[in-house]
Design a protein around this motif. Structure first.
Motif, PDB file in Angstrom:
ATOM      1  N   ALA A  93      24.009 -11.430  -3.266  1.00  0.00           N
ATOM      2  CA  ALA A  93      25.266 -12.165  -3.057  1.00  0.00           C
ATOM      3  C   ALA A  93      25.806 -12.735  -4.363  1.00  0.00           C
ATOM      4  N   SER A 131      27.101  -9.884  -6.540  1.00  0.00           N
ATOM      5  CA  SER A 131      28.327  -9.307  -5.976  1.00  0.00           C
ATOM      6  C   SER A 131      29.531 -10.226  -6.152  1.00  0.00           C
ATOM      7  N   LEU A 132      29.304 -11.531  -6.043  1.00  0.00           N
ATOM      8  CA  LEU A 132      30.401 -12.493  -6.161  1.00  0.00           C
ATOM      9  C   LEU A 132      30.820 -12.728  -7.604  1.00  0.00           C
ATOM     10  N   THR A 153      31.243  -9.177  -0.033  1.00  0.00           N
ATOM     11  CA  THR A 153      29.864  -9.461  -0.428  1.00  0.00           C
ATOM     12  C   THR A 153      28.963  -9.640   0.787  1.00  0.00           C
ATOM     13  N   TYR A 164      28.233  -6.251   2.442  1.00  0.00           N
ATOM     14  CA  TYR A 164      27.330  -5.430   1.633  1.00  0.00           C
ATOM     15  C   TYR A 164      25.911  -5.997   1.662  1.00  0.00           C
ATOM     16  N   CYS A 165      25.795  -7.318   1.521  1.00  0.00           N
ATOM     17  CA  CYS A 165      24.479  -7.971   1.535  1.00  0.00           C
ATOM     18  C   CYS A 165      23.761  -7.725   2.858  1.00  0.00           C
TER      19      CYS A 165
END
Length: 265
Positions: free
Chosen positions: A167, A170-171, A180, A183-184
């Protein structure tokens, strides 16, 4: 009696630590998500979350819960292996058929009635995540009656750390915003699907049993409708908010829901 008390305290501490670690990680992660996600994007995220909650129930059909209930009837042994093998095989084939149908249905809906600008690949990830979680839930349901809380603690710590790292990356680095979360969820579900398969390896040496399937289904039919009510109601309310008021208000609803869930936990 003292031995039972010590065992109870150990299990209680393991469960407590499992929950508190997830809560702390959630509170730390929440400001990051809010910083990189607009309120309107929260509204869109809420649609995916609500859809995933409904799919989680449908993919499981209440069957994993029967393991916890029937474990005390059969205990460890070939009957338990037959029960788990039966449930895993049914859920696997049922999920494959359901995934195929859902991907066709959602493709049609997004191409023709996409009011929220939902992205098809995110819907696909949500569908697959829910299916994988159904298999992971089988492992969780078996851990509970076995009182394998030490493994449960390790499982939750690993799950939380992996989710947190993905996370943050991605962020902050990939700038994926609300995507995010989706995907997580998919990556974690995929990783822990294989972990659950390893945990259940011995129990999957059994045979499919029609008799055990009927017994498990009777339990599942009793809990399935009640499990479906809350996520369906939330999904309906969220869609009413978006259509009647707008994404901004739906976004505030999602933000409140996320925060409230953390506080309640």
């Amino acid at each position: 009696m003292l031995k039972d008390l010590v065992n109870f305290l150990k299990n209680y501490i393991n469960y407590f630590l499992s929950n508190i670690i997830a809560i702390i990680a959630g509170f730390i992660l929440l400001p990051f998500i809010t910083l990189y996600t607009t309120v309107e994007e929260y509204g869109i995220l809420g649609v995916y979350i609500s859809l995933g909650a409904i799919l989680n129930v449908i993919f499981r059909l209440g069957l994993p819960g029967s393991i916890t209930r029937l474990y005390y009837d059969y205990g460890e042994g070939y009957q338990l292996n037959n029960l788990i093998t039966t449930i895993v095989k049914f859920i696997t084939y049922f999920n494959l058929i359901l995934i195929f149908l859902l991907l066709i249905i959602f493709k049609f809906l997004i191409d023709n009635f996409n009011y929220y600008d939902l992205e098809y690949h995110l819907i696909v990830l949500t569908v697959f995540s829910s299916s994988l979680e159904a298999h992971i839930d089988i492992m969780r349901r078996l851990i509970q009656p076995r009182q394998d809380t030490k493994y449960y603690l390790k499982f939750n710590i690993f799950y939380t750390i992996l989710y947190f790292i993905i996370a943050i990356i991605s962020l902050t680095f990939l700038n994926l915003s609300y995507k995010t979360i989706i995907y997580c969820s998919f990556i974690n579900s995929l990783v822990f699907f294989f972990i659950s398969r390893k945990y259940l390896k011995i129990n999957l040496t059994g045979k499919f049993s029609k008799e055990l399937f009927v017994i498990a289904s009777k339990y599942a039919l009793g809990v399935f409708p009640s499990h479906l009510i809350i996520p369906s109601g939330t999904f309906l309310l969220r869609n009413i908010l978006i259509l009647k008021v707008g994404l901004l208000e739906a976004g505030f609803f999602t933000m409140f829901q996320v925060l409230n869930n953390s506080l309640v936990s």
